[in-house]
Design a protein around this motif. Structure first.
Motif, PDB file in Angstrom:
ATOM      1  N   GLN A  83      -5.159  -6.925  -5.297  1.00  0.00           N
ATOM      2  CA  GLN A  83      -5.715  -6.378  -6.539  1.00  0.00           C
ATOM      3  C   GLN A  83      -7.093  -7.002  -6.804  1.00  0.00           C
ATOM      4  OE1 GLN A  83      -3.125  -7.361  -9.705  1.00  0.00           O
ATOM      5  NE2 GLN A  83      -3.636  -5.566 -10.924  1.00  0.00           N
ATOM      6  N   GLN A  84      -7.140  -8.313  -6.644  1.00  0.00           N
ATOM      7  CA  GLN A  84      -8.392  -9.031  -6.909  1.00  0.00           C
ATOM      8  C   GLN A  84      -9.506  -8.594  -5.955  1.00  0.00           C
ATOM      9  OE1 GLN A  84      -9.332 -11.041  -9.264  1.00  0.00           O
ATOM     10  NE2 GLN A  84      -7.370 -11.139 -10.312  1.00  0.00           N
ATOM     11  N   ARG A 122     -11.270   2.970 -15.065  1.00  0.00           N
ATOM     12  CA  ARG A 122     -10.399   2.841 -13.886  1.00  0.00           C
ATOM     13  C   ARG A 122      -8.988   2.396 -14.247  1.00  0.00           C
ATOM     14  NH1 ARG A 122     -12.161   3.448  -8.888  1.00  0.00           N
ATOM     15  NH2 ARG A 122     -10.366   2.479  -7.934  1.00  0.00           N
ATOM     16  N   SER A 123      -8.897   1.542 -15.274  1.00  0.00           N
ATOM     17  CA  SER A 123      -7.559   1.056 -15.635  1.00  0.00           C
ATOM     18  C   SER A 123      -6.766   2.244 -16.166  1.00  0.00           C
ATOM     19  CB  SER A 123      -7.667  -0.050 -16.684  1.00  0.00           C
ATOM     20  OG  SER A 123      -8.139   0.478 -17.883  1.00  0.00           O
ATOM     21  N   GLU A 144     -14.680  -2.875  -5.552  1.00  0.00           N
ATOM     22  CA  GLU A 144     -15.072  -1.735  -6.386  1.00  0.00           C
ATOM     23  C   GLU A 144     -16.294  -2.070  -7.224  1.00  0.00           C
ATOM     24  OE1 GLU A 144     -11.564  -1.104  -8.643  1.00  0.00           O
ATOM     25  OE2 GLU A 144     -10.486  -0.193  -6.945  1.00  0.00           O
ATOM     26  N   ARG A 175       0.803  -1.221   0.000  1.00  0.00           N
ATOM     27  CA  ARG A 175       0.000   0.000   0.000  1.00  0.00           C
ATOM     28  C   ARG A 175       0.836   1.272   0.000  1.00  0.00           C
ATOM     29  NH1 ARG A 175      -4.130  -1.718   4.617  1.00  0.00           N
ATOM     30  NH2 ARG A 175      -5.421  -3.156   3.422  1.00  0.00           N
ATOM     31  N   ASN A 193      -9.701  -5.894  -4.294  1.00  0.00           N
ATOM     32  CA  ASN A 193     -10.082  -4.505  -4.545  1.00  0.00           C
ATOM     33  C   ASN A 193     -11.036  -4.397  -5.728  1.00  0.00           C
ATOM     34  OD1 ASN A 193      -8.780  -3.308  -2.444  1.00  0.00           O
ATOM     35  ND2 ASN A 193      -6.872  -2.956  -3.571  1.00  0.00           N
ATOM     36  N   HIS A 194     -10.694  -5.116  -6.787  1.00  0.00           N
ATOM     37  CA  HIS A 194     -11.596  -5.142  -7.941  1.00  0.00           C
ATOM     38  C   HIS A 194     -12.979  -5.592  -7.526  1.00  0.00           C
ATOM     39  CE1 HIS A 194      -8.477  -5.420 -11.388  1.00  0.00           C
ATOM     40  NE2 HIS A 194      -8.914  -4.182 -11.197  1.00  0.00           N
ATOM     41  N   GLU A 214     -14.823  -0.098 -15.488  1.00  0.00           N
ATOM     42  CA  GLU A 214     -13.539  -0.755 -15.250  1.00  0.00           C
ATOM     43  C   GLU A 214     -12.501  -0.336 -16.277  1.00  0.00           C
ATOM     44  OE1 GLU A 214     -14.578  -4.871 -14.633  1.00  0.00           O
ATOM     45  OE2 GLU A 214     -15.107  -4.468 -12.540  1.00  0.00           O
ATOM     46  N   THR A 260       0.144  -9.152  -3.614  1.00  0.00           N
ATOM     47  CA  THR A 260      -0.209  -8.040  -4.493  1.00  0.00           C
ATOM     48  C   THR A 260      -1.371  -8.433  -5.401  1.00  0.00           C
ATOM     49  OG1 THR A 260       2.127  -7.445  -4.526  1.00  0.00           O
ATOM     50  CG2 THR A 260       0.699  -6.347  -6.119  1.00  0.00           C
ATOM     51  N   LEU A 261      -1.211  -9.610  -5.967  1.00  0.00           N
ATOM     52  CA  LEU A 261      -2.274 -10.114  -6.846  1.00  0.00           C
ATOM     53  C   LEU A 261      -3.586 -10.250  -6.074  1.00  0.00           C
ATOM     54  CD1 LEU A 261      -3.250 -11.358  -9.513  1.00  0.00           C
ATOM     55  CD2 LEU A 261      -2.430 -13.556  -8.693  1.00  0.00           C
ATOM     56  N   ARG A 286     -12.662 -10.647 -16.080  1.00  0.00           N
ATOM     57  CA  ARG A 286     -12.957 -10.000 -14.799  1.00  0.00           C
ATOM     58  C   ARG A 286     -14.198 -10.598 -14.156  1.00  0.00           C
ATOM     59  NH1 ARG A 286     -11.196  -3.844 -14.889  1.00  0.00           N
ATOM     60  NH2 ARG A 286      -8.978  -4.290 -14.703  1.00  0.00           N
TER      61      ARG A 286
END
Lengths: 376, 191
Positions: A48-49, B63-64, A55, A15, A51-52, B60, A44-45, B118
């Motif tokens: 990321q996942q 966002r990228s 979101e 972070r 967080n996606h 998305e 990290t991966l 995704r």
């Protein structure tokens, strides 16, 4: 460093929450320790996942919010599909199906009319007509003989096949009529037809004979429901007649089918003479029709081929006063029966498919579903 | 203000889930998509589903980091919805070629491919989180999704101190990662 602390550190590192000197130190560790390095990559991966995931979840719920808001404010059309729009929508959706159905119908109609044209005899004058009549009569005579023979044969075979031979030997004491109310093998008759019988059999005009059992007996209303228990019975889909829920008007023509004779179905015609039965009994109605012992339990039908009652009894001192139990009580009896969960599937239709047919055609369609009820 | 600028601003707003921007895109495009779907064998609910999925694609994409849209938002949304709907019709064997009310359609194949990837990842995570059971599910959601700090979480979940909460969170996280990565690796090797 224990695992919990390590992970905590890794998360702070990913972070970017570390101070520069700590960060430098950690990067040193990462270089020297491949396990730590791998953990960083993996985590990290993962972050990321997740967080996606978060979101998208948040965004989705705000989309739903906005959708509701905008619809309420009338800024977007919420198509609840009313009136014409709905018809257009349905039409669009099903137009292919409709087109296929229509073309099949069209082709069938064409084929049938072609067939009729090809087969129909040419009319060459009155001589021919007479001849045709005669021939037809002769043919009919032969046919009748054949049918009688067939029937006899069938009965003999049935008798031979029948496991419980006792039936044939025991004298038949009670005789009445019954009719199918559900193609799965449920019949209605009068309670008084079957109440004293142990073994009950039914037989239709074709000579088909089946063993039945009483599944519902309502002596006060004089209604019994029978179920065919015979393995040989093949359930039929849909019956030609329906059972009317409401009553019919005075003087409306009615007809009956039953087995007052031991061998042959008998047709009777009459009219509704009173909306109530003997002494003002609201359970039944009075009809004027020729009825004899054996007619009991038979259906009373109106012009549309809907069953309006069950023929039950007649007044002894008065000719032509016959009483029928009103058909709505058939529904009551079925509701009673359905309380037993094993009969929940019993279904009765109220619509007749015989509307608009003449009596001969109606009777022809109906007669196979009317049975002589025999008990000992 | 030039229209391109305003579109750019809207997309920047969309990227941070700014309510006004999202509402604007929604308002400007929903009716168009709805009539597309309804004119092609769909219902109002189908329209909502498809439109919102397209919104997610756009979100998305926005966002990228390496984002650029070389057409209007309207064109993009329309093209994505059209493709998504055709695909659904094909899945239901009700293929029909939509009469296009919009002349311009852009290629969105790559975007949809990313989107499907995704979707799969989203489903995996959702699945994994639902597998956890309580209190792990709520605990991790509080930390990773709602971004609460450990002090708040400790208080909320009734832990006597943050260390206990951290301990519990660690155990839960290990389980979640295990479930997620086992699916993730399977998914990758399948693909």
């Amino acid at each position: 460093m224990d695992d919990i602390k390590l992970l905590d550190t890794v998360e702070r590192y990913i972070r970017g929450e570390m101070k520069p000197d700590e960060r430098l130190q950690f990067e040193q560790l990462r270089k020297s320790n491949s396990e730590v390095d791998q953990l960083v990559v993996e985590h990290t991966l993962f972050l990321q996942q997740i967080n996606h995931f978060g979101e998208r979840k948040t965004f989705r719920s705000s989309l739903n919010d906005i959708h509701t808001d905008l619809t309420e404010q009338g800024k977007i059309d919420s198509m609840k599909l009313k009136g014409k729009a709905k018809i257009v929508y349905l039409w669009k959706r099903y137009k292919r199906v409709t087109a296929i159905a229509a073309s099949i119908a069209g082709i069938t109609a064409l084929a049938i009319s072609a067939l009729v044209v090809a087969v129909a005899p040419k009319n060459d004058g009155s001589n021919v007509k007479d001849l045709v009549h005669k021939v037809q009569d002769e043919v009919r005579g032969i046919k009748n003989d054949q049918e009688a023979l067939k029937k006899d044969q069938k009965q003999i075979i049935d008798k031979i096949n029948n496991d419980s031979k006792s039936v044939i030997n025991t004298p038949i004491r009670y005789n009445g009529t019954g009719f199918l109310i559900d193609g799965k093998g449920y019949l209605i008759t009068n309670a008084h037809v079957v109440k004293n019988s142990k073994n009950i059999y039914i037989q239709n005009n074709k000579g088909d004979q089946y063993k039945v059992k009483v599944v519902q007996l309502d002596i006060s209303r004089d209604i019994a429901i029978l179920k065919i228990t015979d393995k040989n019975y093949k359930p039929t889909n849909g019956l030609p007649y329906g059972i009317k829920k409401s009553g019919i008007g005075l003087a409306e023509p009615i007809y009956t089918l039953g087995f007052p004779r031991n061998d042959e179905i008998v047709y009777g015609e009459g009219y509704l003479s009173a909306k109530t039965g003997y002494n003002g009994d609201t359970l039944s109605c009075q009809i004027a029709v020729a009825a004899n012992p054996g007619n009991s339990g038979g259906p009373v039908l109106d012009q549309n081929g809907e069953i309006i009652g069950i023929l039950s009894n007649k007044e002894i001192n008065q000719e032509g006063a016959v009483f029928a139990i009103q058909s709505k009580y058939i529904y009551n009896a079925i509701e009673e029966l359905k309380k037993d969960t094993s009969y929940r599937s019993v279904k009765v239709i109220s619509n007749s498919s015989l509307k608009g047919m003449n009596k001969q055609q109606q009777v022809k369609k109906i007669q196979d579903y009317i049975f002589m009820v025999k008990g000992d | 203000m030039k229209p391109e600028n305003s579109e750019k601003e809207i997309l920047e707003g969309l990227a941070v889930n700014d309510r006004k921007s999202v509402e604007r895109i929604y308002k400007d495009n929903f009716n168009m998509v709805q009539s597309l779907i309804i004119n092609n064998n769909g219902s109002a609910d189908d329209a909502k589903d498809v439109f919102q999925e397209a919104m997610i694609v756009l979100y998305e994409k926005a966002r990228s980091g390496n984002f650029e849209l070389n057409c209007q938002i309207k064109t993009f949304v329309y093209s994505v919805c059209r493709r998504l709907w055709l695909k659904r019709l094909q899945q239901q064997n009700r293929y029909s070629s939509p009469g296009d009310s919009m002349a311009e359609v852009v290629q969105v194949d790559d975007d949809l491919e990313t989107h499907e990837q995704r979707n799969a990842e989203f489903d995996m995570m959702e699945n994994a989180i639902n597998h956890l059971g309580e209190p792990c599910k709520s605990l991790l959601e509080a930390f990773y999704l709602q971004k609460q700090n450990m002090q708040m979480i400790a208080a909320q979940f009734g832990y006597t101190n943050t260390d206990n909460a951290k301990n519990q969170k660690y155990k839960c996280l290990m389980r979640l990662k295990k479930i997620f990565f086992s699916q993730y690796k399977n998914g990758k090797s399948d693909g």
